[in-house]
Design an enzyme around this catalytic site. Structure first.
Site, mmCIF file in Angstrom:
data_model
loop_
_atom_site.group_PDB
_atom_site.id
_atom_site.type_symbol
_atom_site.label_atom_id
_atom_site.label_comp_id
_atom_site.label_asym_id
_atom_site.label_seq_id
_atom_site.Cartn_x
_atom_site.Cartn_y
_atom_site.Cartn_z
ATOM 1 C CD1 TRP A 24 -5.401 6.758 15.533
ATOM 2 C CD2 TRP A 24 -4.142 8.596 15.558
ATOM 3 N NE1 TRP A 24 -4.533 6.672 14.486
ATOM 4 C CE2 TRP A 24 -3.758 7.785 14.465
ATOM 5 C CE3 TRP A 24 -3.487 9.807 15.765
ATOM 6 C CZ2 TRP A 24 -2.733 8.150 13.585
ATOM 7 C CZ3 TRP A 24 -2.476 10.163 14.890
ATOM 8 C CH2 TRP A 24 -2.101 9.357 13.816
ATOM 9 N NE ARG A 25 -3.352 1.769 15.023
ATOM 10 C CZ ARG A 25 -2.509 1.261 14.150
ATOM 11 N NH1 ARG A 25 -1.260 1.020 14.506
ATOM 12 N NH2 ARG A 25 -2.906 0.974 12.942
ATOM 13 C CD GLU A 37 -9.221 6.340 10.301
ATOM 14 O OE1 GLU A 37 -8.988 6.515 9.093
ATOM 15 O OE2 GLU A 37 -8.649 5.463 10.975
ATOM 16 C CB THR A 43 -2.261 13.341 5.251
ATOM 17 O OG1 THR A 43 -3.110 14.223 4.522
ATOM 18 C CG2 THR A 43 -1.082 14.122 5.756
ATOM 19 C CG LEU A 80 -2.855 18.401 8.029
ATOM 20 C CD1 LEU A 80 -3.957 18.159 9.046
ATOM 21 C CD2 LEU A 80 -2.209 17.066 7.671
ATOM 22 N N GLY A 81 -3.644 20.563 3.859
ATOM 23 C CA GLY A 81 -4.345 20.595 2.577
ATOM 24 C C GLY A 81 -5.775 20.078 2.667
ATOM 25 C CE1 TYR A 120 -10.549 3.493 5.558
ATOM 26 C CE2 TYR A 120 -10.596 5.713 6.471
ATOM 27 C CZ TYR A 120 -9.977 4.484 6.320
ATOM 28 O OH TYR A 120 -8.792 4.261 6.958
ATOM 29 C CG ASP A 138 -8.090 2.421 3.107
ATOM 30 O OD1 ASP A 138 -7.962 1.177 2.988
ATOM 31 O OD2 ASP A 138 -7.277 3.115 3.745
ATOM 32 C CB CYS A 202 4.967 -11.992 -0.130
ATOM 33 S SG CYS A 202 4.095 -10.954 -1.320
ATOM 34 C CB CYS A 205 2.524 -11.274 4.249
ATOM 35 S SG CYS A 205 0.744 -11.056 4.229
ATOM 36 C CB THR A 302 -7.449 15.429 -6.294
ATOM 37 O OG1 THR A 302 -7.163 15.618 -4.923
ATOM 38 C CG2 THR A 302 -7.755 13.968 -6.559
HETATM 39 FE FE1 SF4 Z 1 2.042 -10.628 -0.246
HETATM 40 FE FE2 SF4 Z 1 0.581 -10.678 1.952
HETATM 41 FE FE3 SF4 Z 1 0.080 -8.883 0.077
HETATM 42 FE FE4 SF4 Z 1 -0.444 -11.442 -0.358
HETATM 43 S S1 SF4 Z 1 -1.423 -10.141 1.153
HETATM 44 S S2 SF4 Z 1 0.542 -10.036 -1.767
HETATM 45 S S3 SF4 Z 1 1.234 -12.425 0.753
HETATM 46 S S4 SF4 Z 1 1.959 -9.032 1.288
#
Ligand code: SF4
Length: 361
Positions: A24-25, A37, A43, A80-81, A120, A138, A202, A205, A302
């Site tokens: 879909w992208r 969506e 899911t 899919l429920g 959403y 979400d 992290c 990130c 749920t």
């Molecule tokens: Fe870690 Fe990035 Fe989430 Fe912050 S936003 S907690 S840096 S993964």
């Protein structure tokens, strides 16, 4: 501020490099985004993928969806429920055919008026397909933005979601970048890096230099989410009834309640002993020739957990009245092929092998 301009640009750059392939992208028409969506609610992407291909293959547009018979639609959705999702899609498609020329309406406000479309989904369609400056919030987005900003708001509360939506909308309205990329980036970061279960990654990130939760070592405290209320448990006795022709009894469930309007196995509330089960079937004109207790089953919805005691019973065809009523459900017998091709049985009832049991007529 929920997100700064720099953070947004970093996120979009990260998304361009790390985005996963999703059909879909690659072709983000409003219809494709809507279907994906709705399927993705509760899911995983991997699970959705084959369903998406068959759904779009059979129902390539709004008109085809509006015209699709309900049983066939349930079959496409089988496994899919949360079947009310697809029933709402059909209702929405019918409305689009009548009022919008068979297309999805472009504005967020009009999308919100359609059955099964909340903030959403309306945000996802209007931002990803129509590039409107609308937020998509979400659980993933709430988690990521709570950590980025070091916020301790309870993300399970509707007011927290509303607050994030309002702030994100204000932020997006002031920016010149494509809201589609930003929103998809936020969702993708929540799915791949700032993950819901276990430690966030992290060091991978794009926000590691500015994320308050990471910089202060609070990623295990944020987001805050009050524990859910315990699920109610219900006990059921479920019947796998076979007649002499090896057909199996199926019921059409009532139009309200869990799995409403779906096909299912005959079931009644409470646990019955074998004798009680035989007596009960007799009252419906189903004379039991043999009864076998099967392993118990459990299914988690749920808000409710079903604990099921199951019996497989061979019933005498002389006594079978195909219009028999089982409780409030309509009961009929169908052979294996019909059940596999025509009647979608929810996974709650697929705990047992219907066709290869010890006893048999
Ligand atoms: Fe870690 Fe990035 Fe989430 Fe912050 S936003 S907690 S840096 S993964």
């Amino acid at each position: 501020m929920i997100c700064g301009e720099n953070a947004a640009e970093q996120l979009i750059r990260w998304f361009r490099v790390n985005r996963r392939f999703m059909p879909w992208r690659e072709d983000p028409t409003p219809y494709h985004i809507w279907v994906s969506e709705i399927m993705l609610q509760q899911t995983r992407v991997d699970t959705v993928m084959p369903y998406y291909y068959s759904f779009i293959g059979r129902l390539p547009d709004v008109k085809a969806l509006a015209e699709c018979p309900e049983d066939e639609l349930s079959k496409l959705w089988e496994g899919l429920g949360y079947y009310s999702r697809v029933r709402n899609m059909k209702k929405a498609a019918e409305k689009m055919v009548l009022e919008y020329g068979g297309e999805l309406p472009e504005t967020y406000e009009e999308l919100l008026k359609l059955p099964g479309i909340g903030s959403y989904t309306a945000g996802a369609i209007s931002s990803i397909a129509f590039h409107r400056k609308k937020p998509v919030v979400d659980g993933n987005v709430l988690r990521v933005l709570s950590r980025l900003n070091g916020l301790y708001d309870d993300i399970g509360l509707p007011e927290t979601k509303k607050k994030f939506e309002a702030e994100l909308e204000k932020f997006l309205s002031e920016q010149s970048f494509d809201p589609s990329l930003f929103n998809q980036g936020l969702m993708e970061l929540g799915a791949l890096v700032c993950v819901p279960n276990g430690e966030p990654h992290c060091t991978e990130c794009p926000w590691q230099d500015e994320c308050r939760a990471y910089l202060t070592g609070k990623t295990d405290e944020i987001p805050v989410k009050a524990p859910k209320k315990a699920r109610r448990t219900e006990e059921w006795t479920v019947f796998i009834l076979h007649d002499e022709k090896r057909r199996m009894a199926v019921v059409k469930r009532p139009d309200t309640g869990l799995l409403s309007g779906m096909y299912g196995l005959p079931a009644i509330p409470g646990y019955l002993l074998p004798d009680e089960a035989v007596d009960l079937l007799g009252t419906y004109g189903l004379q039991a020739a043999e009864i076998e207790r099967l392993p118990d089953g459990k299914h988690i919805f749920t808000h409710v957990e079903w604990r099921m005691r199951a019996y497989r019973v061979d019933v005498s065809s002389d006594a079978i009245n195909c219009s028999a009523v089982f409780g409030t459900d309509r009961l009929f017998f169908a052979d294996r092929e019909e059940i596999e091709m025509k009647y979608a049985l929810p996974s709650a009832f697929k705990k047992w092998n219907f066709w290869n049991q010890k006893i048999g007529l």
